[in-house]
Design a protein around this motif. Structure first.
Motif, PDB file in Angstrom:
ATOM      1  N   UNK B 631       0.978  -1.391  -0.124  1.00 47.89           N
ATOM      2  CA  UNK B 631       0.171   0.181  -0.243  1.00 47.89           C
ATOM      3  C   UNK B 631       0.750   1.356   0.047  1.00 47.89           C
ATOM      4  N   UNK B 632       2.006   1.224   0.594  1.00 51.29           N
ATOM      5  CA  UNK B 632       2.625   2.333   0.452  1.00 51.29           C
ATOM      6  C   UNK B 632       2.921   3.485   1.752  1.00 51.29           C
ATOM      7  N   UNK B 633       1.964   2.881   2.322  1.00 52.15           N
ATOM      8  CA  UNK B 633       1.470   3.823   3.622  1.00 52.15           C
ATOM      9  C   UNK B 633       2.433   4.259   4.298  1.00 52.15           C
ATOM     10  N   UNK B 636       5.298   6.551   2.495  1.00 56.33           N
ATOM     11  CA  UNK B 636       5.133   7.748   2.936  1.00 56.33           C
ATOM     12  C   UNK B 636       5.226   8.441   4.118  1.00 56.33           C
ATOM     13  N   UNK B 645       8.927   2.125  -1.984  1.00 58.58           N
ATOM     14  CA  UNK B 645       8.574   0.972  -2.535  1.00 58.58           C
ATOM     15  C   UNK B 645       8.942   0.529  -4.086  1.00 58.58           C
ATOM     16  N   UNK B 653       7.488   8.465  -8.753  1.00 61.58           N
ATOM     17  CA  UNK B 653       5.944   9.212  -8.376  1.00 61.58           C
ATOM     18  C   UNK B 653       6.704  11.035  -8.671  1.00 61.58           C
ATOM     19  N   UNK B 654       7.668  11.861  -8.498  1.00 60.65           N
ATOM     20  CA  UNK B 654       7.868  12.860  -8.648  1.00 60.65           C
ATOM     21  C   UNK B 654       7.790  12.979 -10.533  1.00 60.65           C
ATOM     22  N   UNK B 657       5.207  13.672 -11.748  1.00 58.55           N
ATOM     23  CA  UNK B 657       3.942  14.562 -11.392  1.00 58.55           C
ATOM     24  C   UNK B 657       4.970  15.765 -12.273  1.00 58.55           C
ATOM     25  N   UNK B 660       3.504  15.405 -16.134  1.00 61.99           N
ATOM     26  CA  UNK B 660       1.835  15.914 -15.864  1.00 61.99           C
ATOM     27  C   UNK B 660       2.278  18.096 -16.004  1.00 61.99           C
ATOM     28  N   UNK B 661       3.072  17.895 -15.149  1.00 62.22           N
ATOM     29  CA  UNK B 661       2.764  19.229 -15.380  1.00 62.22           C
ATOM     30  C   UNK B 661       4.050  19.585 -16.463  1.00 62.22           C
TER      31      UNK B 661
ATOM     32  N   UNK D  17      -3.777  18.070 -10.499  1.00 64.54           N
ATOM     33  CA  UNK D  17      -2.639  17.152  -9.961  1.00 64.54           C
ATOM     34  C   UNK D  17      -3.594  16.397  -9.229  1.00 64.54           C
ATOM     35  N   UNK D  19      -4.151  12.858  -7.192  1.00 66.60           N
ATOM     36  CA  UNK D  19      -3.463  11.455  -7.023  1.00 66.60           C
ATOM     37  C   UNK D  19      -4.974  10.466  -6.631  1.00 66.60           C
ATOM     38  N   UNK D  52      -2.615   6.156   1.398  1.00 69.44           N
ATOM     39  CA  UNK D  52      -2.026   6.479   1.777  1.00 69.44           C
ATOM     40  C   UNK D  52      -0.750   6.498   2.087  1.00 69.44           C
ATOM     41  N   UNK D  53      -0.238   6.311  -0.096  1.00 71.49           N
ATOM     42  CA  UNK D  53       0.941   6.495  -0.790  1.00 71.49           C
ATOM     43  C   UNK D  53       0.966   7.893  -0.253  1.00 71.49           C
ATOM     44  N   UNK D  54       0.570   8.066  -0.167  1.00 75.37           N
ATOM     45  CA  UNK D  54       0.255  10.051  -1.008  1.00 75.37           C
ATOM     46  C   UNK D  54       1.851  10.969   0.115  1.00 75.37           C
ATOM     47  N   UNK D  55       2.387  11.491  -0.440  1.00 69.78           N
ATOM     48  CA  UNK D  55       3.500  11.630   0.237  1.00 69.78           C
ATOM     49  C   UNK D  55       3.509  13.050   0.089  1.00 69.78           C
ATOM     50  N   UNK D  57       5.275  15.241   0.115  1.00 77.02           N
ATOM     51  CA  UNK D  57       6.233  15.781  -0.740  1.00 77.02           C
ATOM     52  C   UNK D  57       5.651  15.892  -2.312  1.00 77.02           C
ATOM     53  N   UNK D  58       5.089  14.754  -2.164  1.00 79.53           N
ATOM     54  CA  UNK D  58       4.188  14.451  -3.498  1.00 79.53           C
ATOM     55  C   UNK D  58       3.169  16.181  -3.911  1.00 79.53           C
ATOM     56  N   UNK D  61       5.529  18.945  -4.456  1.00 83.26           N
ATOM     57  CA  UNK D  61       5.932  19.079  -5.886  1.00 83.26           C
ATOM     58  C   UNK D  61       4.910  19.623  -6.815  1.00 83.26           C
ATOM     59  N   UNK D  62       3.959  19.426  -6.303  1.00 80.90           N
ATOM     60  CA  UNK D  62       3.065  20.191  -7.425  1.00 80.90           C
ATOM     61  C   UNK D  62       2.907  20.804  -7.485  1.00 80.90           C
ATOM     62  N   UNK D  65       5.180  22.478  -9.009  1.00 78.13           N
ATOM     63  CA  UNK D  65       5.656  22.228 -10.176  1.00 78.13           C
ATOM     64  C   UNK D  65       4.383  23.053 -10.941  1.00 78.13           C
ATOM     65  N   UNK D  67       0.824  22.776 -10.362  1.00 77.13           N
ATOM     66  CA  UNK D  67      -0.405  23.347  -9.870  1.00 77.13           C
ATOM     67  C   UNK D  67      -0.961  23.544  -9.543  1.00 77.13           C
ATOM     68  N   UNK D  92      -2.805  13.178   7.021  1.00 80.28           N
ATOM     69  CA  UNK D  92      -1.866  14.091   6.639  1.00 80.28           C
ATOM     70  C   UNK D  92      -2.533  14.864   6.079  1.00 80.28           C
TER      71      UNK D  92
END
Lengths: 300, 664, 188, 152
Positions: B631-633, B636, B645, B653-654, B657, B660-661, D17, D19, D52-55, D57-58, D61-62, D65, D67, D92
């Motif tokens: 799940x990656x929790x 994060x 992960x 993922x960076x 991101x 897309x931008x 963006x 997630x 839950x993986x959404x950090x 930093x993500x 960062x968005x 950059x 968003x 979070x």
């Protein structure tokens, strides 16, 4: 209860439905519920107006709502089912359709939210929720000695925009009357339309609908019909002699307002409850409601 | 400056999906755009990337242009990610050097403006190209599959699935909520369109379940807890006490006669409350198991403690009756689960104008099923509550179906069972029968022929939804009858038809407990509340949770043939997993970079699977990749970025991101 | 003999689309033609087209047939159809919309009292702000069929003696604040 | 209705963006597609296995950059494919909202939504609504105004 209930009579209660107004005022007086007539109110627009020009029909409602706002009424009572529906429909459309909102914009000094905040309510719903059968039961001073009645809710009070009662099988009038000791019959035409203004326009058709209602109520053992709407009352009451002429069936059945019966149970006065204004079943009405001495004069 | 991805050679493939994508996304422009992106050595567009030639294209290019990263812009990864990864594998590339871009479900199908859709697709492709450069070769893990299966629900679906698996030599735990298996089918008299008797085809299967060495049958039981994952589920089963020991009871049923209640007084659920049962009862003669139940709600002993307990006397030295029985908890381990929890019928009282509960002679179809049933409350005689035989009967279709005020969906079986009941009631009573329908739906083997048969039997079919069932009388002929008011839309006028009996063809709806079951097994429901299959066409019995399959009406309304077919399919899916012996797991697990880990233990509290342990010697966390679900929790949450992960690395993922931008 | 054949050129699809976009007329095209509205309608038995058929006419674009029908004028707006409809179509409001269009284009049946009453009512309320049943009925009768007045005598007398017939019409004081009578709109 | 979705050339088109978790919201977005529900093209989806993986930093960062908004989509409470990842995401989310407020970013630019696999139309509603709000707020990087997040 902060401010008094605003009271929107509508045209009928000043005309053929005057008994409704009389009994409503008397009943609210007996319950010490403050009721203030909306100053300089105008016609709700009604179905006929709606058939010509929707947007000005809505503006008529908007004016009334704006007046209610100016008089700072949180609740606006509309005893006539048609008025009740039209006012609520206007509010519903204001919220649903921007173009309608735009047309009504000039009212309530452009702030439509104030028009929507006003709670348009039917007296039946007010009596049921704000008073309720139990509190009513405690206030009963007259013991019922009449026959059983059929509660007739008609159409527009319970349908789409209203929340006065359940739309297919309303019960609140039955429950209030039973609290007042009045036996009610269970019948299946509680919400079948009385034809409304058709009695005036498509006469035979309109009268026929009322014949069906009277016939079924009688068949189910009702000796009177109780209504919540001036038009229903008028149609059922005024054409009984004509029905007799056309069908040979004599009903002579009292058609009363629920406010009249409740008012009587709470000790209201025969005349001020508008009983003498009935056309049909005057004898029965006198027997059921008139104080013994006035009985003779009561049925002219 | 040196490129960290110097050796990376990316191939980008844009799929037209016929016109599904090409109509809204300018695929040519997209392909040309992709060609301009860094490290892209090849960009193609093709009509159907998922087709064999499409996949061959990738395989060939890998060889000819020694590509080492592949991006495919087509449909949802949930549909074809696996397809393309396999293509890479065959092409000699690690399948995880791949990333998929969803430009169909999430672009061409949801946007109208071609320029915008194309721009969005470009951003997404750009993101994928940047991301894929970071991809590492990964290997799929393997998890052994426990060979036992849990089947939840003992209706025809559960029964058929259980028997199929058991016959294949797998051990099955069949768990049923009611005191007997058989479900709704056991209540039916005949089945459409063949009119063969439901009991005759069902009861043999029921007793087969009872006697099968590979089936453990737990009736009157519920699953209360489920842990684990595909191949290794742990389930907790609560077995309600029936106060009669299944092993000791011989099914002589003498206790029933012995009960101090000489007359049955309790409404009988199995007969839709049309008859009465005793506090100690057996739902129906062919019930499986043949063991009575005591209902503590109504048993005198349970209520007052002052019963002569004649039942216990009658049981004698078998001592099968134990009024002190407690609920039992069973813990089982299974590798796969089949959900066959079925449906419930629509509550007709929700439509007041049909008069159910108001007029005694308005029945639901299921009630009439019991009335026509020889083992039913009237011994198969169709008589009204007042004992009269109905001379005219109305069958009202679509009650609680195709109605925005109740349920939008068509319940699929009502037309056919209405035809069946029309036939049966006519057969039993010779009554005149009126069907009121919106559309007749008979799309099944022998269905249309059955409809034709009924037309020839002179059953009335009136196309018009009934507006009201009422008792107000307009015509002398209507006295004392129920009157149906409906527009005969084909004849073109409104009709009033007086009848003695009204049958409401109530629709099928999700069981009230479907939400709990769904949570328990971690699957999804569709908007109407039925369990959601993985794919409506290509994975109709799978769920999004591996190892959990669907059978029967819990997935949506269906008739017995379809239910049995689906149950067989679910069993086959389970068998396929079991016989493979193992499942491959996605390599998207977490792992700790011990060099970076500061031993703060934050990650440990994050993991719902206790997959992370703390190694005191080195004072660092460690992930057990077998237990990790990916799940990656924890990733994060890790403050020092030590937990990472696979397949969802921060860099990846960076890059996505930024991608897309890129033209923001 | 009347021709019972409809040519496609008689169907105005664009009109149908416009009607379906009027407030309250949404969902016109989702109609199942199940007939629940006709069954629930207390007046359908007197109509030349049942409500269901009106919906069918409208969405197929048979404009004049729909607008000339008696049906729309027999609708007493009891909303029974609306609360029964399995597609939650507000058939009553569709009827209103058709009435307005019929009035605007003078397409209603000749000497048919309902539209006459509606117009009289409209004028009266426009002028006085309130309606008076007595004058309303009188005008309506005079404009449609004066003979009905004779039939009304008995009823009229009943109302007079019970003090329910007000000859002095009610009116709003602040007439100026009434909405200006706007030309019927939204009919495209 | 499609007409409304046509872009007006002059108008500011916010970039979002999104997630989406693999098991609920991503599937909902797929369902929106198979149901041919139409919505604005402003949101681009980054698939993660679980919200839950959404950090943190993500998200930063968005915004850094370019968003104008960030949308996080997860399973409804109690429905998480990984039991409780969405609750972690929620915690979070609260933290980051406070954080970005400090940085002078309006909270509405960051949104967390529970959207189940069955709620295809909800994806449309949420994205359309977010686009509406962001158009009202205007671009995150206003000309002249320094972007505190450039560092990220």
């Amino acid at each position: 209860m902060a401010s008094a209930y605003g009271y929107f009579p509508g045209c009928s209660l000043k005309g053929t439905g005057v008994a409704y107004e009389e009994s409503l005022l008397e009943l609210f007086r007996l319950l010490d519920l403050p009721l203030a007539e909306l100053q300089d109110w105008n016609c709700c627009g009604a179905t006929s107006y709606m058939s010509i020009d929707e947007s000005s029909a809505f503006q008529l409602s908007a004016r009334n709502l704006a007046l209610a706002h100016k008089a700072s009424h949180a609740d606006l009572l509309a005893p006539c089912s048609a008025c009740y529906l039209v006012l609520r429909k206007a509010q519903d459309y204001m919220q649903k359709y921007p173009q309608v909102a735009r047309e009504m914009g000039s009212w309530g000094n452009g702030n439509l939210r104030v028009l929507n905040q006003i709670r348009v309510r039917h007296p039946l719903e007010v009596l049921f929720t704000d008073v309720g059968p139990d509190r009513l039961r405690q206030k009963i001073v007259r013991h019922w000695h009449g026959g059983s009645v059929a509660c007739y809710y008609g159409c527009q009070m319970v349908r789409p925009y209203g929340e006065a009662d359940r739309d297919h099988d309303p019960v609140r009038m039955d429950e209030l009357l039973e609290a007042a000791g009045v036996p009610t019959v269970d019948w299946s035409l509680k919400t079948k339309c009385c034809g409304g203004s058709l009695t005036g326009t498509a006469h035979q058709v309109g009268v026929r609908l009322n014949y069906i209602l009277l016939k079924e109520a009688a068949r189910k053992g009702a000796q009177a019909i109780v209504t919540v709407c001036p038009l229903c009352q008028y149609n059922l009451d005024a054409y009984q002699s004509e029905i007799r002429r056309d069908t040979g069936q004599r009903f002579d059945m009292p058609v009363l307002y629920f406010t009249q019966i409740l008012g009587w149970a709470l000790g209201g006065d025969y005349k001020s409850l508008g009983f003498p204004r009935a056309v049909a079943g005057r004898k029965t009405i006198a027997q059921w409601f008139a104080p013994a001495r006035t009985e003779k004069e009561a049925y002219v | 400056m040196s490129d960290p991805h110097g050796a990376v050679r990316i191939g980008v493939y844009t799929c037209h999906c016929g016109s599904n994508i090409a109509a809204t996304v300018d695929v040519k422009a997209l392909a040309q755009f992709a060609a301009t992106l860094p490290r892209v050595v090849l960009s193609r567009d093709y009509k159907y990337m998922c087709s064999d030639p499409g996949q061959e294209l990738i395989r060939q290019d890998i060889r000819d242009h020694d590509l080492n990263r592949i991006v495919v812009a087509s449909c949802s990864p949930h549909l074809h990610e696996h397809t393309f990864r396999t293509a890479l594998k065959v092409g000699g590339l690690n399948p995880y050097y791949f990333h998929m871009v969803n430009i169909r479900e999430q672009a061409s199908w949801v946007h109208v403006d071609k320029a915008q859709a194309t721009r969005k697709a470009q951003d997404l492709v750009c993101a994928a190209v940047r991301r894929v450069a970071f991809h590492q070769p990964l290997e799929r893990g393997r998890v052994a599959i426990h060979p036992d299966v849990l089947v939840l629900g003992g209706g025809i679906a559960g029964i058929h699935a259980a028997l199929t698996l058991a016959n294949a030599g797998k051990h099955v735990f069949l768990v049923e909520k009611e005191p007997t298996i058989g479900g709704h089918m056991a209540k039916f008299d005949k089945t459409f369109p063949t009119l063969d008797c439901a009991a005759c085809i069902l009861t043999p299967k029921m007793s087969a379940v009872r006697s099968h060495p590979n089936i453990t049958l737990w009736t009157y039981s519920e699953v209360t807890r489920v842990d684990g994952y595909v191949g290794n589920y742990k389930a907790t089963v609560l077995r309600h006490p029936r106060y009669i020991d299944e092993d000791l009871c011989a099914g002589c049923l003498e206790c029933l006669d012995a009960c101090v209640y000489k007359q049955a007084k309790v409404p009988d659920e199995f007969n839709m409350r049309l008859s009465k049962r005793k506090p100690i009862y057996i739902p129906f003669p062919q019930a499986v198991p043949q063991v009575p139940v005591i209902d503590p709600e109504t048993c005198i002993q349970f209520k007052s403690g002052k019963c002569k307990k004649t039942c216990i006397e009658a049981c004698g030295d078998r001592h099968a009756i134990n009024l002190r029985a407690e609920p039992e908890i069973e813990e089982i381990e299974v590798g796969t689960v089949i959900l066959a929890t079925g449906f419930q019928t629509f509550d007709a009282a929700r439509i007041p104008y049909y008069g159910y509960g108001k007029y005694p002679n308005v029945y639901t179809a299921l009630e009439v099923e019991r009335l026509v049933n020889a083992s039913g409350p009237t011994g198969g005689e169709v008589i009204l509550r007042d004992g009269r035989k109905p001379q005219t009967v109305a069958i009202v279709h679509c009650v609680g179906s195709r109605d925005e005020n109740t349920h939008r969906w068509c319940s699929r079986v009502c037309c056919m069972y209405s035809l069946k009941l029309a036939h049966l009631v006519k057969e039993h009573t010779g009554a005149e029968i009126f069907n009121f329908y919106i559309d007749m739906r008979t799309p099944g083997k022998g269905f249309e022929e059955f409809y034709q048969k009924l037309l020839n039997e002179r059953v009335h079919f009136i196309r018009g939804r009934v507006a009201e069932v009422t008792d107000w009388e307009l015509d002398p002929g209507e006295e004392g009858k129920l009157v149906i008011r409906a527009e005969d839309t084909l004849a073109g006028f409104v009709r009033r038809i007086p009848v003695d009996m009204v049958v409401l063809a109530t629709g099928l709806e999700p069981r009230a407990d479907a939400p709990e079951v769904r949570r328990l097994f971690n699957i999804s429901c569709a908007s109407e509340g039925f369990f959601l299959e993985r794919h409506p066409k290509l994975a109709p019995v799978n769920t999004f949770t591996d190892g959990i399959f669907l059978a029967g009406c819990c997935q949506g309304p269906k008739d017995i043939p379809d239910t049995v077919a689906q149950a067989g399919a679910a069993a086959a899916e389970a068998l396929a997993l079991i016989d493979a012996g193992y499942v491959e797991t996605e390599p998207n697990t977490a792992h700790v970079e011990e060099a970076v880990c500061c031993g703060c233990k934050t990650c440990i509290s994050m993991c719902p699977y206790r997959a992370i342990s703390f190694v005191n010697e080195i004072h660092k966390s460690r992930v057990n990749e077998v237990l990790c679900k990916g799940c990656g929790t924890c990733v994060a949450a890790c403050p020092s970025g030590a937990v990472r992960q696979h397949l969802f690395e921060d860099d990846e993922i960076f890059a996505e991101i930024e991608g897309v931008l890129s033209n923001a | 003999m009347q021709r019972e054949l409809k040519f496609q050129r008689e169907a105005d699809a664009e009109w149908a689309r416009r009607v379906s976009q009027r407030p309250g007329c949404e969902g016109l095209f989702s109609c199942l033609q199940c007939g629940t509205c006709s069954g629930a309608c207390p007046l359908s038995i007197y109509m030349d087209f049942t409500p269901r058929r009106i919906i069918a006419l409208v969405r197929e674009g048979f404009r004049t047939d729909a607008l000339r029908s008696k049906t729309i004028w027999l609708c007493a707006s009891c909303y029974s159809c609306a609360v029964h409809c399995p597609r939650q179509i507000h058939i009553t409001d569709v009827m209103y919309s058709l009435k307005r269009e019929a009035i605007q284009h003078r397409l209603y049946p000749a000497r048919f009292p309902v539209p006459v009453l509606a117009q009289e009512f409209y004028r009266m309320v426009g002028r006085r702000g309130r309606s008076s049943e007595f004058w309303l009925v009188l005008r309506m009768a005079l404009r449609s069929n004066p003979l009905v007045l004779l039939g009304m005598f008995r009823t009229g007398w009943d109302l007079v003696r019970t003090g329910r017939l007000k000859l002095r019409g009610e009116r709003v004081r602040d007439i100026a604040s009434l909405p200006r009578e706007l030309a019927p709109r939204e009919v495209a | 209705m499609p007409e409304d979705l046509k872009p007006r050339p002059d108008e500011f088109e916010p970039r979002i963006v999104a997630f989406f978790c693999n098991w609920c919201t991503y599937l909902a977005a797929d369902l929106a597609g198979t149901s041919r529900i139409k919505y604005a093209a402003n949101a681009e989806v980054v698939r993660v296995m679980c919200s839950g993986r959404v950090d943190v930093q993500f998200i930063l960062k968005a915004f850094a950059k370019g968003a104008d908004g960030v949308l996080i989509g997860g399973c409804h409470p109690g429905d998480c494919h990984y039991q409780e990842g969405n609750y972690k995401a929620l915690r979070r989310f609260r933290l980051v909202q406070r954080l970005i407020r400090q940085m002078g970013i309006e909270e509405e630019r960051l949104r967390l939504e529970w959207i189940s696999a069955a709620e295809g139309d909800r994806v449309r509603v949420v994205i359309e609504d977010m686009v509406k709000n962001l158009k009202r707020l205007g671009p995150l990087r206003k000309p002249g105004q320094p972007n505190l997040l450039e560092v990220a």
